[in-house]
Design a protein around this motif. Structure first.
Motif, mmCIF file in Angstrom:
data_model
loop_
_atom_site.group_PDB
_atom_site.id
_atom_site.type_symbol
_atom_site.label_atom_id
_atom_site.label_comp_id
_atom_site.label_asym_id
_atom_site.label_seq_id
_atom_site.Cartn_x
_atom_site.Cartn_y
_atom_site.Cartn_z
ATOM 1 N N ILE A 104 29.100 19.053 4.290
ATOM 2 C CA ILE A 104 29.045 20.427 4.783
ATOM 3 C C ILE A 104 27.799 21.135 4.273
ATOM 4 O O ILE A 104 27.257 22.031 4.934
ATOM 5 C CB ILE A 104 30.331 21.177 4.377
ATOM 6 N N SER A 105 27.291 20.705 3.124
ATOM 7 C CA SER A 105 26.070 21.333 2.594
ATOM 8 C C SER A 105 24.859 21.096 3.488
ATOM 9 O O SER A 105 23.840 21.772 3.337
ATOM 10 C CB SER A 105 25.780 20.811 1.174
ATOM 11 N N ALA A 106 24.970 20.154 4.442
ATOM 12 C CA ALA A 106 23.863 19.927 5.376
ATOM 13 C C ALA A 106 23.595 21.141 6.251
ATOM 14 O O ALA A 106 22.502 21.286 6.813
ATOM 15 C CB ALA A 106 24.161 18.710 6.263
ATOM 16 N N SER A 107 24.591 22.025 6.390
ATOM 17 C CA SER A 107 24.411 23.225 7.209
ATOM 18 C C SER A 107 23.592 24.299 6.490
ATOM 19 O O SER A 107 23.118 25.249 7.124
ATOM 20 C CB SER A 107 25.768 23.802 7.606
ATOM 21 N N GLU A 162 34.198 25.389 1.161
ATOM 22 C CA GLU A 162 32.848 24.850 0.938
ATOM 23 C C GLU A 162 31.842 25.510 1.879
ATOM 24 O O GLU A 162 30.700 25.789 1.492
ATOM 25 C CB GLU A 162 32.849 23.335 1.150
ATOM 26 N N LEU A 163 32.251 25.783 3.110
ATOM 27 C CA LEU A 163 31.375 26.487 4.043
ATOM 28 C C LEU A 163 31.079 27.895 3.532
ATOM 29 O O LEU A 163 29.944 28.373 3.633
ATOM 30 C CB LEU A 163 32.024 26.547 5.432
ATOM 31 N N LEU A 164 32.090 28.558 2.970
ATOM 32 C CA LEU A 164 31.886 29.874 2.367
ATOM 33 C C LEU A 164 30.894 29.776 1.205
ATOM 34 O O LEU A 164 30.036 30.651 1.041
ATOM 35 C CB LEU A 164 33.217 30.434 1.872
ATOM 36 N N ILE A 254 17.475 20.336 1.168
ATOM 37 C CA ILE A 254 18.922 20.253 0.954
ATOM 38 C C ILE A 254 19.532 19.199 1.878
ATOM 39 O O ILE A 254 20.643 18.719 1.653
ATOM 40 C CB ILE A 254 19.587 21.629 1.198
ATOM 41 N N ASN A 255 18.790 18.814 2.935
ATOM 42 C CA ASN A 255 19.279 17.781 3.838
ATOM 43 C C ASN A 255 19.601 16.482 3.101
ATOM 44 O O ASN A 255 20.388 15.659 3.587
ATOM 45 C CB ASN A 255 18.237 17.478 4.925
ATOM 46 N N LEU A 256 18.978 16.279 1.946
ATOM 47 C CA LEU A 256 19.208 15.054 1.189
ATOM 48 C C LEU A 256 20.514 15.094 0.393
ATOM 49 O O LEU A 256 21.024 14.049 -0.006
ATOM 50 C CB LEU A 256 18.039 14.815 0.223
ATOM 51 N N VAL A 257 21.041 16.289 0.155
ATOM 52 C CA VAL A 257 22.232 16.430 -0.690
ATOM 53 C C VAL A 257 23.435 15.665 -0.128
ATOM 54 O O VAL A 257 24.132 14.965 -0.884
ATOM 55 C CB VAL A 257 22.581 17.915 -0.912
#
Length: 313
Positions: A104-107, A162-164, A254-257
């Motif tokens: 979800i962190s990819a967003s 997680e989105l929040l 952050i795309n790598l996270v």
């Protein structure tokens, strides 16, 4: 001269890559701790260790806080990160897997790009907006397709939390970009850690009441890693990179996270994704890829407008 310029360009990139590696590994570590401790206790010991490590160097690394409207922006930055971000993510990891939370962190980069376009007038192409929508679709599918398991008792709730957390992280990154024009990265990091210690102070009571569990040394090692290396090191490194790079470009790393989080989730927690979740992950990455290929973002400050004043106050 060219070598000096090259070094100046590469240092912020290395700093952000280091931060991303630490962040990616933190999902599995946090998942392990919140499985046996109250999230408030975990967050207090995490921010407490970071503050303890930074305190001896604060006078040399951190500068004074200016009087006036900067204080509001600094307070808002600290509220977003670490307070609301850590609170949302620590509870998210009690309900969902470290792998899904990492995906979800990819967003996040797309949220930052959209915010940078709105507040800072950084250019966001139509492909960027389509990519954001596609990424959000993937997050929705990932959330709805989750089923309870030993590693995630309520993945739908956990993924929403997680989105929040990612929304809070986006607000933090935009504020850091604005504040970095007036404050050094370690000043911002010191403000964050002190605010976190105060905000999560109820966790100290829970820590004293419940203790560190059956294996306190193991817990302290993981908490020490999260506090000294992730909370302090990663945010310090990211603040260094953010002060030198455009907001959109810095957040793109952050795309790598998700990939790092998925790797550590598989390696340490034996987590896997079902077919639908794999397809949802592909949709998220497709949206991110579309946004990144649709045009580059550039940092071009414009005269103050009412929208920018929101981050200046």
């Amino acid at each position: 001269m060219n070598a000096t310029r090259s070094n100046k360009n590469i240092i912020p990139v290395i700093a952000i890559l280091g931060a991303v590696l630490l962040w990616g590994s933190s999902f599995a570590a946090m998942k392990h701790l919140v499985g046996s401790m109250n999230p408030w206790a975990v967050m207090w010991i995490r921010t407490g260790i970071a503050t303890l490590v930074l305190t001896p160097f604060t006078s040399r690394l951190a500068g004074p806080i200016k009087k006036g409207k900067d204080k509001f922006a600094l307070a808002l930055m600290a509220l977003f990160m670490p307070c609301l971000y850590f609170l949302s993510e620590s509870y998210a990891l009690t309900f969902t897997t470290a792998t899904q939370a990492g995906l979800i962190s990819a967003s996040l980069p797309l949220m930052v790009s959209a915010g940078a376009g709105f507040f800072f007038k950084e250019k966001t192409t139509p492909a960027g907006w389509i990519g954001l929508a596609l990424s959000m679709l993937g997050v929705t599918v990932l959330t709805l397709s989750g089923t309870p398991s030993s590693n995630g008792s309520n993945p739908a709730l956990g993924n929403i939390l997680e989105l929040l957390a990612m929304i809070c992280a986006a607000g933090y990154m935009l504020l850091v970009k604005r504040l970095s024009a007036h404050y050094g990265p370690w000043t911002l990091t010191a403000v964050q850690n002190c605010a976190g210690c105060i905000f999560f102070l109820p966790g100290l009571y829970l820590l004293l009441r419940d203790g560190l569990g059956s294996d306190p040394l193991h817990v302290l090692m993981i908490a020490g890693y999260l506090g000294a290396f992730v909370t302090l090191g990663a945010f310090g490194l990211y603040n260094v990179g953010m002060s030198c790079l455009p907001a959109g470009k810095a957040s793109a790393f952050i795309n790598l996270v998700p990939a790092i989080a998925a790797f550590f989730g598989w390696l340490l927690l034996d987590e896997t994704l079902n077919f639908t979740q794999l397809m949802a992950s592909a949709i998220i990455f497709a949206g991110v890829g579309l946004a990144q290929s649709g045009g580059k973002l550039s940092w071009k400050p414009s005269p103050l407008s009412p929208r920018k004043n929101i981050l200046k106050q």
